[in-house]
Design a protein around this motif. Structure first.
Motif, PDB file in Angstrom:
ATOM      1  N   SER A  30      42.137  16.105  22.864  1.00 19.54           N
ATOM      2  CA  SER A  30      43.482  16.672  22.953  1.00 19.54           C
ATOM      3  C   SER A  30      44.510  15.702  22.382  1.00 19.54           C
ATOM      4  N   LYS A  31      44.273  14.414  22.584  1.00 20.09           N
ATOM      5  CA  LYS A  31      45.180  13.396  22.045  1.00 20.09           C
ATOM      6  C   LYS A  31      44.995  13.231  20.543  1.00 20.09           C
ATOM      7  N   VAL A  32      43.755  13.390  20.080  1.00 18.58           N
ATOM      8  CA  VAL A  32      43.500  13.352  18.637  1.00 18.58           C
ATOM      9  C   VAL A  32      44.276  14.470  17.943  1.00 18.58           C
ATOM     10  N   LEU A  35      48.085  13.774  17.926  1.00 18.90           N
ATOM     11  CA  LEU A  35      48.468  12.818  16.882  1.00 18.90           C
ATOM     12  C   LEU A  35      48.349  13.448  15.495  1.00 18.90           C
ATOM     13  N   LEU A  36      47.314  14.241  15.282  1.00 16.70           N
ATOM     14  CA  LEU A  36      47.130  14.900  13.990  1.00 16.70           C
ATOM     15  C   LEU A  36      48.281  15.871  13.719  1.00 16.70           C
ATOM     16  N   LEU A  37      48.716  16.556  14.758  1.00 16.03           N
ATOM     17  CA  LEU A  37      49.846  17.477  14.613  1.00 16.03           C
ATOM     18  C   LEU A  37      51.125  16.718  14.266  1.00 16.03           C
ATOM     19  N   LEU A  38      51.331  15.567  14.912  1.00 13.05           N
ATOM     20  CA  LEU A  38      52.515  14.757  14.627  1.00 13.05           C
ATOM     21  C   LEU A  38      52.491  14.227  13.195  1.00 13.05           C
ATOM     22  N   VAL A  39      51.319  13.757  12.763  1.00  9.63           N
ATOM     23  CA  VAL A  39      51.185  13.265  11.388  1.00  9.63           C
ATOM     24  C   VAL A  39      51.489  14.385  10.401  1.00  9.63           C
ATOM     25  N   VAL A  86      53.526   4.604  22.225  1.00 11.09           N
ATOM     26  CA  VAL A  86      53.540   4.068  20.860  1.00 11.09           C
ATOM     27  C   VAL A  86      52.641   4.870  19.920  1.00 11.09           C
ATOM     28  N   ALA A  87      51.512   5.371  20.398  1.00 12.56           N
ATOM     29  CA  ALA A  87      50.604   6.126  19.529  1.00 12.56           C
ATOM     30  C   ALA A  87      51.291   7.360  18.924  1.00 12.56           C
ATOM     31  N   PRO A  88      52.030   8.157  19.712  1.00 16.17           N
ATOM     32  CA  PRO A  88      52.763   9.271  19.090  1.00 16.17           C
ATOM     33  C   PRO A  88      53.808   8.799  18.082  1.00 16.17           C
ATOM     34  N   LEU A  89      54.477   7.682  18.371  1.00 16.87           N
ATOM     35  CA  LEU A  89      55.439   7.132  17.419  1.00 16.87           C
ATOM     36  C   LEU A  89      54.730   6.720  16.139  1.00 16.87           C
ATOM     37  N   TYR A  90      53.546   6.136  16.307  1.00 16.35           N
ATOM     38  CA  TYR A  90      52.741   5.761  15.140  1.00 16.35           C
ATOM     39  C   TYR A  90      52.387   7.004  14.324  1.00 16.35           C
ATOM     40  N   GLN A 213      43.333   5.475  29.868  1.00 15.08           N
ATOM     41  CA  GLN A 213      44.309   5.127  28.840  1.00 15.08           C
ATOM     42  C   GLN A 213      43.656   4.809  27.494  1.00 15.08           C
ATOM     43  N   LEU A 214      42.357   4.561  27.505  1.00 13.78           N
ATOM     44  CA  LEU A 214      41.667   4.285  26.257  1.00 13.78           C
ATOM     45  C   LEU A 214      41.574   5.537  25.386  1.00 13.78           C
ATOM     46  N   GLU A 215      41.823   6.710  25.975  1.00 12.98           N
ATOM     47  CA  GLU A 215      41.829   7.938  25.184  1.00 12.98           C
ATOM     48  C   GLU A 215      42.851   7.853  24.055  1.00 12.98           C
TER      49      GLU A 215
END
Length: 244
Positions: A30-32, A35-39, A86-90, A213-215
């Motif tokens: 779900s997190k992948v 992030l893919l959607l944000l990119v 930070v990951a979503p910001l990235y 959190q490692l997800e």
């Protein structure tokens, strides 16, 4: 690229304390996709905005987003507890980079971006298929081989960068000669195999009940590999187009 093969991400794994709530495949994927959607959204927005702000700002935008993305990557590495923020910001910043570099290549070879995007997802699905079906066994030798190939690629790019500062460069890393295309094709293969290591890492960490959190860190690593694969495919398709 594979998290455990990446020295920076490996450090973040070692510094992450295990918690009562374990990492899950559903949570990671779900997190992948987040992030893919944000990119994708950031890339599309950048693509539409560049003509408005002026193409003269394309390279500053590209370099700025690349540097900022690297800073965010370091922050996730050394402060893994910041990954949920930070990951979503990235993902957004990386999307700006992807959008700007895609605009640049599309201006030179119309239609190349669509082919690169389609090929990236086809390759990613193929790597997921061969891993989940067991057609490719991720052994210690396999991991070591892919990791060695990845570090070799990084070293080549570093040497190329340093040499370019002095007006020189590695002939087989530029241009559209058969050798240059062959080298680029090998790099694409290495990036593709790195996806297999990412899939295996996620599976093994879920099995070992790694912290929740490692997800975000695992999702971040997979997105890094996907973007790397996309850019390498974009470069390969451009080189092939130059020979037509």
């Amino acid at each position: 690229m594979n998290l455990k093969s990446n020295p920076l991400l490996r450090k973040s794994m070692q510094s992450t304390a295990y918690s009562a709530e374990p990492m899950t495949k559903a949570g990671t994927w779900s997190k992948v996709f987040t992030l893919l959607l944000l990119v994708t959204a950031a890339a599309g927005t950048t693509w539409l905005v560049v003509p408005t702000i002026g193409e003269g700002l394309l390279f500053p935008l590209m370099i700025g987003s690349l540097i900022l993305g690297f800073i965010f990557a370091l922050l996730i590495t050394f402060k893994p507890n910041t990954a949920p923020i930070v990951a979503p910001l990235y993902g957004i910043v990386e999307g700006v980079f992807v959008g700007s570099i895609s605009y640049f290549f599309e201006a030179m070879v119309p239609g190349i971006v669509g082919r690169a995007v389609m090929t990236t997802f086809v390759v990613a699905f193929a790597m997921w298929f061969v891993y989940t079906t067991g057609l490719v066994k991720v052994t210690q030798k396999f991991r070591a081989g892919v990791m060695a190939a990845m570090f070799t690629v990084m070293l080549l790019y570093l040497v190329q960068l340093v040499m370019s500062l002095f007006g020189s460069g590695l002939a087989f890393m530029t241009g559209s000669s058969p050798l240059a295309i062959g080298v680029q094709f090998v790099i694409v293969i290495v990036a593709s195999l790195a996806l297999v290591l990412d899939f295996d890492f996620i599976a093994r960490q879920v099995e070992e009940r790694a912290p929740k959190q490692l997800e975000w860190v695992a999702a971040f690593g997979l997105i890094v590999t996907l973007v790397w694969l996309y850019i390498e495919l974009l470069d390969l398709l451009y080189r092939l187009a130059m020979r037509e």
